[in-house]
Design an enzyme around this catalytic site. Structure first.
Site, PDB file in Angstrom:
ATOM      1  N   ARG A  73     140.836 177.125  68.804  1.00  0.00           N
ATOM      2  CA  ARG A  73     139.990 177.930  67.918  1.00  0.00           C
ATOM      3  C   ARG A  73     139.743 179.280  68.562  1.00  0.00           C
ATOM      4  O   ARG A  73     139.520 179.381  69.774  1.00  0.00           O
ATOM      5  CB  ARG A  73     138.673 177.187  67.703  1.00  0.00           C
ATOM      6  CG  ARG A  73     137.735 177.787  66.693  1.00  0.00           C
ATOM      7  CD  ARG A  73     136.450 176.973  66.624  1.00  0.00           C
ATOM      8  NE  ARG A  73     136.672 175.616  66.144  1.00  0.00           N
ATOM      9  CZ  ARG A  73     135.918 174.574  66.483  1.00  0.00           C
ATOM     10  NH1 ARG A  73     134.918 174.724  67.355  1.00  0.00           N
ATOM     11  NH2 ARG A  73     136.165 173.391  65.984  1.00  0.00           N
ATOM     12  N   ARG A 142     128.532 179.763  70.504  1.00  0.00           N
ATOM     13  CA  ARG A 142     129.781 179.681  69.746  1.00  0.00           C
ATOM     14  C   ARG A 142     130.031 180.986  68.982  1.00  0.00           C
ATOM     15  O   ARG A 142     129.310 181.965  69.130  1.00  0.00           O
ATOM     16  CB  ARG A 142     129.718 178.488  68.781  1.00  0.00           C
ATOM     17  CG  ARG A 142     129.538 177.129  69.473  1.00  0.00           C
ATOM     18  CD  ARG A 142     130.808 176.677  70.179  1.00  0.00           C
ATOM     19  NE  ARG A 142     130.708 175.297  70.672  1.00  0.00           N
ATOM     20  CZ  ARG A 142     131.018 174.205  69.984  1.00  0.00           C
ATOM     21  NH1 ARG A 142     131.422 174.306  68.731  1.00  0.00           N
ATOM     22  NH2 ARG A 142     130.909 173.010  70.544  1.00  0.00           N
ATOM     23  N   LYS A 206     126.096 172.899  72.409  1.00  0.00           N
ATOM     24  CA  LYS A 206     126.552 174.095  71.701  1.00  0.00           C
ATOM     25  C   LYS A 206     125.361 174.854  71.111  1.00  0.00           C
ATOM     26  O   LYS A 206     124.289 174.295  70.871  1.00  0.00           O
ATOM     27  CB  LYS A 206     127.526 173.718  70.599  1.00  0.00           C
ATOM     28  CG  LYS A 206     126.951 172.783  69.535  1.00  0.00           C
ATOM     29  CD  LYS A 206     128.044 172.331  68.588  1.00  0.00           C
ATOM     30  CE  LYS A 206     127.518 171.293  67.589  1.00  0.00           C
ATOM     31  NZ  LYS A 206     128.591 170.794  66.719  1.00  0.00           N
ATOM     32  N   LYS A 208     124.494 178.123  68.187  1.00  0.00           N
ATOM     33  CA  LYS A 208     125.096 178.870  67.088  1.00  0.00           C
ATOM     34  C   LYS A 208     124.135 179.916  66.554  1.00  0.00           C
ATOM     35  O   LYS A 208     122.941 179.669  66.420  1.00  0.00           O
ATOM     36  CB  LYS A 208     125.511 177.914  65.972  1.00  0.00           C
ATOM     37  CG  LYS A 208     126.588 176.918  66.402  1.00  0.00           C
ATOM     38  CD  LYS A 208     126.988 175.982  65.278  1.00  0.00           C
ATOM     39  CE  LYS A 208     128.119 175.056  65.720  1.00  0.00           C
ATOM     40  NZ  LYS A 208     128.559 174.145  64.638  1.00  0.00           N
ATOM     41  N   CYS A 428     135.728 169.686  55.878  1.00  0.00           N
ATOM     42  CA  CYS A 428     136.199 169.810  57.257  1.00  0.00           C
ATOM     43  C   CYS A 428     137.643 169.308  57.335  1.00  0.00           C
ATOM     44  O   CYS A 428     138.203 168.822  56.357  1.00  0.00           O
ATOM     45  CB  CYS A 428     135.301 169.028  58.204  1.00  0.00           C
ATOM     46  SG  CYS A 428     135.453 167.238  58.020  1.00  0.00           S
ATOM     47  N   CYS A 434     141.458 165.223  63.694  1.00  0.00           N
ATOM     48  CA  CYS A 434     140.144 165.142  64.322  1.00  0.00           C
ATOM     49  C   CYS A 434     139.871 163.730  64.824  1.00  0.00           C
ATOM     50  O   CYS A 434     139.911 162.760  64.052  1.00  0.00           O
ATOM     51  CB  CYS A 434     139.051 165.562  63.348  1.00  0.00           C
ATOM     52  SG  CYS A 434     137.399 165.472  64.073  1.00  0.00           S
ATOM     53  N   CYS A 473     132.909 162.774  58.919  1.00  0.00           N
ATOM     54  CA  CYS A 473     131.964 162.085  59.793  1.00  0.00           C
ATOM     55  C   CYS A 473     130.606 162.741  59.604  1.00  0.00           C
ATOM     56  O   CYS A 473     130.477 163.696  58.833  1.00  0.00           O
ATOM     57  CB  CYS A 473     132.436 162.154  61.255  1.00  0.00           C
ATOM     58  SG  CYS A 473     132.107 163.733  62.076  1.00  0.00           S
ATOM     59  N   CYS A 477     130.408 169.637  60.269  1.00  0.00           N
ATOM     60  CA  CYS A 477     131.191 170.863  60.436  1.00  0.00           C
ATOM     61  C   CYS A 477     131.270 171.692  59.158  1.00  0.00           C
ATOM     62  O   CYS A 477     131.384 172.908  59.227  1.00  0.00           O
ATOM     63  CB  CYS A 477     132.595 170.533  60.939  1.00  0.00           C
ATOM     64  SG  CYS A 477     132.624 169.961  62.649  1.00  0.00           S
TER      65      CYS A 477
END
Length: 566
Positions: A73, A142, A206, A208, A428, A434, A473, A477
């Site tokens: 990414r 991120r 993470k 954001k 996603c 994934c 899941c 995302c």
């Protein structure tokens, strides 16, 4: 609570500032994988080790290891790149990946199918384009996302410049990136000087950041650890209302985990906003939970300690207190499709890119070829939206006919080839790459929208805009907990159904039915669509209708994301 550090925390602390043994693992041709500890570190470098799950069983029967590969990414603050950078990334897709590019919900690119022996070549080609992957994943800040409204040209420039400045301020700085991927020599063992902000611990999880310009909330600003809502006065950005502690994602069966919308903290003038973001990130660095990764996001720090504590810490770290928040209004979180003219006289075309996948396929058409041809003549820039779509920005009146011709030739969708329902859907990646996916998402979404449109037609409804989100899941995302209708994968062919978010990203949905198949999802939605047709008020969105009529409550608590309505 246990004070024992989780494995991921120990690995990064002992990694020599994210070096680990990644280089040695890349040289090992006996396997397509990296050592497990190093896969935790490559996330900081923008990459996840994966395998093709469609082939797992067959390879197991052949006594072969899984078909290991990497998702990589980019760090692309604000989602803006030049035509030459687009063409360079298009070449990388062929030379190093699976011949596709994927636009993400965080305004950047993911490449799939990058094999270990291609990783360093990939990174060097990205570097040659003036881009990098540093911090696109991992326990750091991120990719910074921001509003892409092409009509407000000067405001977009300001917002983009700030997204670049925030991203650069919070970028990890260790020499590991250059040494591992670009062949640079290590100059010295610098220790803490190598990471003056993060130190050897980095962040607990993470982090954001998003910037929005009201009335548009295309970045779902409340879903972020820091949300910056621009306050525009006299056609200038004066400052930002700052909201904190947002985050998607939960763990099934663990009510201590939950998605959360950010809480209003206060107002900060524009000239202080980069420093303010650093101060807030530092608070999480110093006080976030490092003993339980499921409890390590900033949202839990805020809930555990309270907003009064946070505001006091902000004044201590930033040197100034928050000012009183200013008034604002957010009305939508989708994209505007088709051509618009900006205040600078240039024109901008927003295209629907289904599920964000830029590829040439028999069923989807030659999207990638079309965009390559546009990039070859386009003199402006490209802007990725937070909804996986693409803006061809800064088009002169002289260039527009040539771009229109390519759009027509290749059947690209400028909002004229799809319904509003399809235009407001996201998914996603999920299967086959994934490792966290429990059910299909990207491959499932187009057919599911077909089914929803038929169901709406059966009930006498036009396929109006309903915000639909699907993930494989519960990790969030595609920001599913902000969908008026949302599915999160529970098992192969089974999903949790969530209902009742608003259309502007300011109210989450709640769990409506648990662990049901698609036929049951449609069965549950049918009477709700019928009631919507019969009882909706003028211009009332579906999520608001469900709340007004008591199908789901207006209140949202963590338990409501785990406990179905009935």
């Amino acid at each position: 609570m246990s004070k024992k550090l989780p494995e991921a925390e120990i690995i990064k602390r002992e990694s020599d500032y994210l070096r680990g043994t990644i280089l040695e693992g890349l040289r090992d041709r006996a396997t397509g994988a990296l050592p497990e500890d190093d896969t935790k570190l490559t996330k900081f470098h923008g990459s996840y080790q994966q395998d093709d799950r469609d082939l797992r069983d067959e390879r197991r029967r052949q006594k072969l290891e899984p078909l290991y590969q990497f998702m990589v990414r980019l760090r692309l603050p604000g989602g803006v790149l030049s035509s030459q950078q687009w063409l360079g990334l298009d070449r990388i897709a062929d030379e190093c990946a699976n011949a596709t590019l994927r636009l993400t919900t965080r305004q950047t690119f993911q490449f799939h199918g990058v094999f270990k022996e291609k990783m360093q070549t990939f990174m060097r080609m990205v570097n040659d384009l003036g881009l990098d992957t540093r911090g696109a994943c991992g326990d750091v800040n991120r990719n910074v996302i921001s509003n892409v409204n092409p009509q407000l040209s000067h405001l977009h420039r300001e917002i983009h410049e700030l997204s670049l400045a925030i991203s650069d301020r919070l970028r990890w700085r260790s020499g590991a990136y250059g040494e591992v991927w670009l062949g640079e020599e290590r100059v010295a063992a610098l220790g803490e000087e190598e990471e003056p902000f993060y130190g050897y611990k980095y962040l607990p999880r993470k982090f954001k950041i998003a910037l929005a310009i009201p009335p548009e909330n295309d970045c779902d600003v409340f879903a972020n650890d820091i949300g910056l809502i621009a306050i525009v006065e006299d056609n200038r950005i004066e400052g930002f209302n700052v909201v904190v502690g947002g985050g998607m994602g939960l763990t099934y069966g663990d009510p201590a985990t939950y998605p959360r919308l950010a809480t209003m903290a206060g107002y900060v003038p524009k000239n202080q906003i980069v420093d303010a973001c650093q101060a807030i990130c530092a608070i999480q660095r110093d006080f976030g939970d490092r003993t339980n990764r499921a409890h390590a996001r900033f949202k839990y720090t805020i809930d555990d300690r309270g907003m009064d504590w946070f505001r006091e810490k902000f004044q201590e770290y930033h040197g100034q207190a928050f000012e009183k928040p200013r008034s604002f209004s957010l009305t939508s979180n989708g994209d505007r499709f088709g051509w618009v003219e900006g205040e600078d006289g240039l024109q901008h075309l927003t295209l629907l890119i289904p599920t964000g996948r830029v590829a040439d396929t028999e069923e989807g058409g030659q999207i990638r070829t079309a965009l390559r041809k546009i990039a070859e003549l386009h003199q402006g820039d490209f802007r990725i939206t937070c909804n996986q779509n693409l803006v061809i920005a800064g088009v002169s009146a002289e260039q527009r006919p040539a771009i229109d011709a390519l759009v027509e030739e290749y059947g690209l969708d400028a909002g004229n080839r799809s319904t509003p329902l399809r235009q407001h859907s996201m998914a996603c990646v999920a299967f086959p790459t994934c490792g966290l996916a429990m059910a299909e998402s990207e491959r499932f979404l187009p057919g599911f929208i077909d089914q929803i449109e038929r169901l709406m037609a059966d009930e006498g409804l036009e396929p109006d805009a309903i915000n639909i989100r699907i993930t494989g899941c519960p990790n969030g995302c595609a920001r599913p907990y902000l969908g008026e209708i949302a599915l999160t994968g529970k098992a192969i062919g089974k999903y949790n159904l969530y209902l009742g978010a608003d259309f502007s990203g300011q109210r989450m949905n709640r769990l409506y039915r648990e662990n049901i198949d698609v036929d049951t999802v449609l069965t549950e939605l049918r009477p709700l669509f019928r009631a919507y047709r019969e009882q909706r008020q003028a211009a009332e969105y579906f999520g608001d209708f469900l709340v007004r009529t008591g199908v789901v409550e207006a209140e949202r608590t963590p338990a409501m994301l785990h406990e179905a309505v009935k």
